[in-house]
Motif scaffolding. Sequence first.
Motif, PDB file in Angstrom:
ATOM      1  N   ALA A 168       0.822  -1.217   0.000  1.00  0.00           N
ATOM      2  CA  ALA A 168       0.000   0.000   0.000  1.00  0.00           C
ATOM      3  C   ALA A 168       0.852   1.261   0.000  1.00  0.00           C
ATOM      4  N   SER A 169       2.173   1.110  -0.143  1.00  0.00           N
ATOM      5  CA  SER A 169       3.065   2.271  -0.162  1.00  0.00           C
ATOM      6  C   SER A 169       3.017   2.963  -1.515  1.00  0.00           C
ATOM      7  N   ALA A 170       3.727   4.088  -1.622  1.00  0.00           N
ATOM      8  CA  ALA A 170       3.735   4.853  -2.871  1.00  0.00           C
ATOM      9  C   ALA A 170       4.227   4.005  -4.036  1.00  0.00           C
ATOM     10  N   GLY A 188       0.086  -9.060  -2.257  1.00  0.00           N
ATOM     11  CA  GLY A 188       0.653  -7.924  -1.542  1.00  0.00           C
ATOM     12  C   GLY A 188       0.803  -8.210  -0.058  1.00  0.00           C
ATOM     13  N   ALA A 189       1.833  -7.643   0.540  1.00  0.00           N
ATOM     14  CA  ALA A 189       2.007  -7.680   1.990  1.00  0.00           C
ATOM     15  C   ALA A 189       1.834  -6.263   2.507  1.00  0.00           C
ATOM     16  N   LYS A 195      -5.100  -1.981   5.314  1.00  0.00           N
ATOM     17  CA  LYS A 195      -4.347  -1.938   4.058  1.00  0.00           C
ATOM     18  C   LYS A 195      -4.498  -3.241   3.284  1.00  0.00           C
ATOM     19  N   VAL A 196      -4.579  -4.354   3.989  1.00  0.00           N
ATOM     20  CA  VAL A 196      -4.816  -5.632   3.324  1.00  0.00           C
ATOM     21  C   VAL A 196      -6.137  -5.582   2.558  1.00  0.00           C
ATOM     22  N   ARG A 197      -7.173  -5.060   3.202  1.00  0.00           N
ATOM     23  CA  ARG A 197      -8.466  -4.921   2.529  1.00  0.00           C
ATOM     24  C   ARG A 197      -8.359  -3.979   1.328  1.00  0.00           C
ATOM     25  N   GLN A 335       4.437   4.718  10.725  1.00  0.00           N
ATOM     26  CA  GLN A 335       3.306   4.343  11.558  1.00  0.00           C
ATOM     27  C   GLN A 335       2.242   3.707  10.678  1.00  0.00           C
ATOM     28  N   LYS A 336       1.288   3.059  11.311  1.00  0.00           N
ATOM     29  CA  LYS A 336       0.197   2.443  10.560  1.00  0.00           C
ATOM     30  C   LYS A 336      -0.777   3.506  10.075  1.00  0.00           C
ATOM     31  N   GLY A 337      -1.513   3.180   9.016  1.00  0.00           N
ATOM     32  CA  GLY A 337      -2.598   4.037   8.574  1.00  0.00           C
ATOM     33  C   GLY A 337      -2.258   4.969   7.431  1.00  0.00           C
ATOM     34  N   MET A 338      -0.970   5.039   7.020  1.00  0.00           N
ATOM     35  CA  MET A 338      -0.597   5.906   5.920  1.00  0.00           C
ATOM     36  C   MET A 338      -0.630   5.127   4.603  1.00  0.00           C
TER      37      MET A 338
END
Length: 348
Positions: A168-170, A188-189, A195-197, A335-338
């Motif tokens: 889910a990164s850039a 994807g990991a 982010k998995v969803r 951190q999580k959520g980005m």
Amino acid sequence: MKVVREPLADPLPKPPLNHIIVRNRFVSIDPTIRTRMQESLAGYYEPFVLGQPLYGEAIAEVVSVGEVDAAHARMIIVRGNGSSGGSSPNQKISNGLRPGDLIIGTLPWEDWSVVEISEEIQKLDPDPRFPLSLYLSVFGWPGQTAYFGLFQIGQPKRHETILVSAGASAVGQIVGQLAKIQGLHVIGAAGDHEKVRYLKEVLRFDGAFYSHMYSIDSALAELAPRGIDIYFENVGGHLLESVLPHMNVKSRIPLSGMISMYSDKQEPHSISNLFFLITKQIRMEGFTVERLPEEMQDKFMTDMRRWYNEGRIVHKETVFRGLEAAPEALLSMFQKGMYGMVMVDCTE
């Protein structure tokens, strides 16, 4: 790291020879910024200087232009939109810079800056149909990293299986979607369950898993029963060690980043099974975006514009408002959520 406020001269002074005054519009907050703060990672990029502004990729508006000599005028390159007659997205220009022009390149984290004209900046001629921020994300270094790493090093073949860490990164978002376009089975990991969803439901990855789960081995056995042909590596550490046993013979690992060790104050995780690189004849190659050859840059821009227009590439960005938020934006990447590209909108 601190925010410093200084009064702006009124009127603005004339820029020195071969300099311009610019006002930042968007500032990219990249994971590599963290590496510039660690002596242990010296040599990856030039480290920051204590007491001086941080810097990184940014889009800025030209406010004032000083006199420019012939040598510096020849440095000015336009990064075009490639929208007319198949023209190259990168070409020399001779008409210089004017107030109101946009530039893109390595710039200080400042609202206003005096910048020397150099090969570190380019004039930007954006296509008005696209959000300006895309030139830092999909059309910028994350897109270039994904494109070069996948096609030049990954050498994808239809029906192969690819695993993308930090999906889910850039960079990860784009890699996975490029792989889907090429007909690959994409896994994807990601670092949290939301982010998995996102990877499965929005980006349409064929599978995804939480990379901090107890048994990565079980997840890979289920999601990649035929093994992994390409592992696009953005994380490193324990995840890399867990993936290596699942790599196929003559598989490829484009090594884009190792974010797990960028802010690790302890000894980095030691990979105990690199012998698989030999026994499985795995090609693992590190790279930086500077390696993207000029002829590939033109094809990159053409392909990415087309796929974005067709809706085959989508990109979620995390945008902070105002340059004062830059320290918070930098910390957020670990951190999580980005999601996706983290940037600061300096126009707010």
